[in-house]
Design a protein around this motif. Structure first.
Motif, PDB file in Angstrom:
ATOM      1  N   PHE A 109       0.936  -0.991  -0.015  1.00 14.75           N
ATOM      2  CA  PHE A 109      -0.161   0.067   0.132  1.00 14.75           C
ATOM      3  C   PHE A 109       0.887   1.188   0.051  1.00 14.75           C
ATOM      4  O   PHE A 109       0.270   2.252  -0.624  1.00 14.75           O
ATOM      5  CB  PHE A 109      -0.967   0.125   1.283  1.00 14.75           C
ATOM      6  CG  PHE A 109      -1.866  -1.167   1.291  1.00 14.75           C
ATOM      7  CD1 PHE A 109      -2.187  -1.865   0.143  1.00 14.75           C
ATOM      8  CD2 PHE A 109      -2.476  -1.520   2.490  1.00 14.75           C
ATOM      9  CE1 PHE A 109      -2.898  -2.971   0.184  1.00 14.75           C
ATOM     10  CE2 PHE A 109      -3.352  -2.644   2.505  1.00 14.75           C
ATOM     11  CZ  PHE A 109      -3.531  -3.359   1.436  1.00 14.75           C
ATOM     12  N   ARG A 162      -4.931   5.513   1.164  1.00 17.48           N
ATOM     13  CA  ARG A 162      -4.824   5.479  -0.548  1.00 17.48           C
ATOM     14  C   ARG A 162      -5.733   6.052  -1.118  1.00 17.48           C
ATOM     15  O   ARG A 162      -5.648   6.663  -2.452  1.00 17.48           O
ATOM     16  CB  ARG A 162      -4.559   3.963  -0.957  1.00 17.48           C
ATOM     17  CG  ARG A 162      -3.348   3.296  -0.225  1.00 17.48           C
ATOM     18  CD  ARG A 162      -3.244   1.895  -0.849  1.00 17.48           C
ATOM     19  NE  ARG A 162      -2.720   1.826  -1.961  1.00 17.48           N
ATOM     20  CZ  ARG A 162      -2.963   1.177  -3.156  1.00 17.48           C
ATOM     21  NH1 ARG A 162      -4.125   0.307  -2.980  1.00 17.48           N
ATOM     22  NH2 ARG A 162      -2.469   1.298  -4.280  1.00 17.48           N
ATOM     23  N   VAL A 163      -7.075   6.188  -0.647  1.00 16.54           N
ATOM     24  CA  VAL A 163      -8.283   6.482  -1.272  1.00 16.54           C
ATOM     25  C   VAL A 163      -8.462   8.112  -0.938  1.00 16.54           C
ATOM     26  O   VAL A 163      -8.639   8.668   0.072  1.00 16.54           O
ATOM     27  CB  VAL A 163      -9.469   5.620  -0.849  1.00 16.54           C
ATOM     28  CG1 VAL A 163     -10.737   6.472  -1.707  1.00 16.54           C
ATOM     29  CG2 VAL A 163      -9.366   4.291  -0.749  1.00 16.54           C
ATOM     30  N   TRP A 170      -8.866   8.707  -6.425  1.00 16.46           N
ATOM     31  CA  TRP A 170      -9.015   7.082  -6.430  1.00 16.46           C
ATOM     32  C   TRP A 170      -9.284   6.314  -7.584  1.00 16.46           C
ATOM     33  O   TRP A 170      -9.508   6.883  -8.541  1.00 16.46           O
ATOM     34  CB  TRP A 170     -10.396   6.882  -5.445  1.00 16.46           C
ATOM     35  CG  TRP A 170     -11.415   7.393  -6.363  1.00 16.46           C
ATOM     36  CD1 TRP A 170     -12.006   8.359  -6.487  1.00 16.46           C
ATOM     37  CD2 TRP A 170     -12.398   6.533  -6.873  1.00 16.46           C
ATOM     38  NE1 TRP A 170     -13.183   8.450  -7.191  1.00 16.46           N
ATOM     39  CE2 TRP A 170     -13.575   7.245  -7.657  1.00 16.46           C
ATOM     40  CE3 TRP A 170     -12.375   5.076  -7.023  1.00 16.46           C
ATOM     41  CZ2 TRP A 170     -14.293   6.639  -8.195  1.00 16.46           C
ATOM     42  CZ3 TRP A 170     -13.185   4.330  -7.833  1.00 16.46           C
ATOM     43  CH2 TRP A 170     -14.608   5.196  -8.267  1.00 16.46           C
ATOM     44  N   LYS A 174      -7.404   1.043  -5.094  1.00 21.71           N
ATOM     45  CA  LYS A 174      -7.260   1.766  -3.854  1.00 21.71           C
ATOM     46  C   LYS A 174      -8.631   1.410  -3.135  1.00 21.71           C
ATOM     47  O   LYS A 174      -8.806   1.329  -2.034  1.00 21.71           O
ATOM     48  CB  LYS A 174      -7.017   3.305  -3.993  1.00 21.71           C
ATOM     49  CG  LYS A 174      -5.370   3.593  -4.756  1.00 21.71           C
ATOM     50  CD  LYS A 174      -5.331   5.086  -4.896  1.00 21.71           C
ATOM     51  CE  LYS A 174      -4.043   5.278  -5.445  1.00 21.71           C
ATOM     52  NZ  LYS A 174      -3.706   6.650  -5.727  1.00 21.71           N
ATOM     53  N   THR A 177      -8.690  -1.850  -1.744  1.00 21.82           N
ATOM     54  CA  THR A 177      -7.951  -2.098  -0.434  1.00 21.82           C
ATOM     55  C   THR A 177      -8.691  -1.665   0.619  1.00 21.82           C
ATOM     56  O   THR A 177      -8.368  -1.845   1.846  1.00 21.82           O
ATOM     57  CB  THR A 177      -6.487  -1.331  -0.650  1.00 21.82           C
ATOM     58  OG1 THR A 177      -6.635   0.023  -0.993  1.00 21.82           O
ATOM     59  CG2 THR A 177      -5.450  -2.289  -1.618  1.00 21.82           C
ATOM     60  N   CYS A 178      -9.024  -0.476   0.565  1.00 21.32           N
ATOM     61  CA  CYS A 178      -9.658   0.419   1.520  1.00 21.32           C
ATOM     62  C   CYS A 178     -11.105  -0.648   2.011  1.00 21.32           C
ATOM     63  O   CYS A 178     -10.940  -0.779   3.389  1.00 21.32           O
ATOM     64  CB  CYS A 178     -10.433   1.863   0.936  1.00 21.32           C
ATOM     65  SG  CYS A 178     -11.624   2.715   2.204  1.00 21.32           S
ATOM     66  N   SER A 221      -7.249  -5.868  -5.577  1.00 22.00           N
ATOM     67  CA  SER A 221      -6.935  -4.306  -6.048  1.00 22.00           C
ATOM     68  C   SER A 221      -5.363  -4.420  -6.735  1.00 22.00           C
ATOM     69  O   SER A 221      -4.703  -3.463  -7.367  1.00 22.00           O
ATOM     70  CB  SER A 221      -6.100  -3.817  -4.566  1.00 22.00           C
ATOM     71  OG  SER A 221      -5.129  -4.784  -3.946  1.00 22.00           O
TER      72      SER A 221
END
Length: 235
Positions: A109, A162-163, A170, A174, A177-178, A221
């Motif tokens: 990440f 990350r978002v 975004w 990302k 992963t969120c 992701s």
């Protein structure tokens, strides 16, 4: 940014083994108080399917697959952790395997953007969880559980950070992963409460459903991770 239709077309067929193995797990559903080699295999099959998905999407030693390699390694250690968690006497070993898995997820990440306010909130909440679970901890878990909570909180921080919705930066990578990080943390929170505080009704169903959803979110992701790296190089 990869479109929804492209993601579905690209990902869907490769995830069929995953969905089948998850369905098999819940249909057969061996209770966690009846550990066996069979139940271990049954539990690990969905994660093995995700490992296969990552490999089939593309794998090499090149820079463009650095993200995929780290996600794959994280899945491998999580799968090892799954196997050990089946056997209650090896819970600490399983927890260590998951710590290593989370470290690989964190490295995938990255630490940009930092988003320190988010970190402050998450670590504050993590501290409250540690204090809540602490009275029920014993032996190695007095040290191990707080360490694990801080590591998974770091993973969650990096997954959410990350978002960047407000900056319109975004991507599906990302966003996945969120979602994966949030579900993973929720799953492990239920494990901690169920093991060290009080029994949660339908704990195994709730824990495994959120866990499998978390892992597929993290695995998916990789879909546009290579595209993002290539785009950055071209810039």
């Amino acid at each position: 940014m990869t479109s929804v239709i492209k993601v579905v077309k690209n990902v869907g067929p490769k995830l069929v083994p995953y969905f089948k193995t998850v369905a098999i797990y819940f249909v057969i559903f061996v209770p966690q108080d009846k550990p066996s080699i069979f139940s271990t295999i049954l539990k690990c099959l969905p994660i093995i399917s995700l490992m296969l998905f990552v490999v089939l999407h593309g794998m090499s030693l090149g820079e463009e697959y650095k993200y995929s390699r780290r996600i794959l390694t994280g899945l491998i250690f999580c799968c090892i952790g799954d196997a050990f968690l089946i056997w209650q006497q090896y819970f600490d070993v399983g927890m260590l395997a998951f710590i290593i898995g989370h470290i690989y997820y964190i490295s995938a990440f990255g630490f940009k953007p930092v988003n320190l306010p988010l970190a402050a909130v998450l670590y504050f909440l993590a501290t409250l969880v540690v204090l809540y679970l602490l009275p029920g901890l014993h032996g190695i878990f007095i040290v191990g559980v707080p360490i694990y909570i801080m590591v998974i909180t770091t993973m969650l921080w990096r997954a959410i950070a990350r978002v960047q919705f407000f900056e319109d930066l975004w991507t599906w990578s990302k966003l996945c992963t969120c979602a994966g990080g949030i579900l993973f943390t929720l799953s492990d929170l239920m494990i901690g409460i169920d093991r060290f505080k009080y029994n949660i009704e339908y704990a195994q169903v709730l824990i495994m459903s959120t866990y499998y959803a978390a892992q597929v979110g993290i695995a998916v992701s990789i879909v546009d991770a290579k595209t993002a790296i290539t785009a950055n190089k071209n810039k």
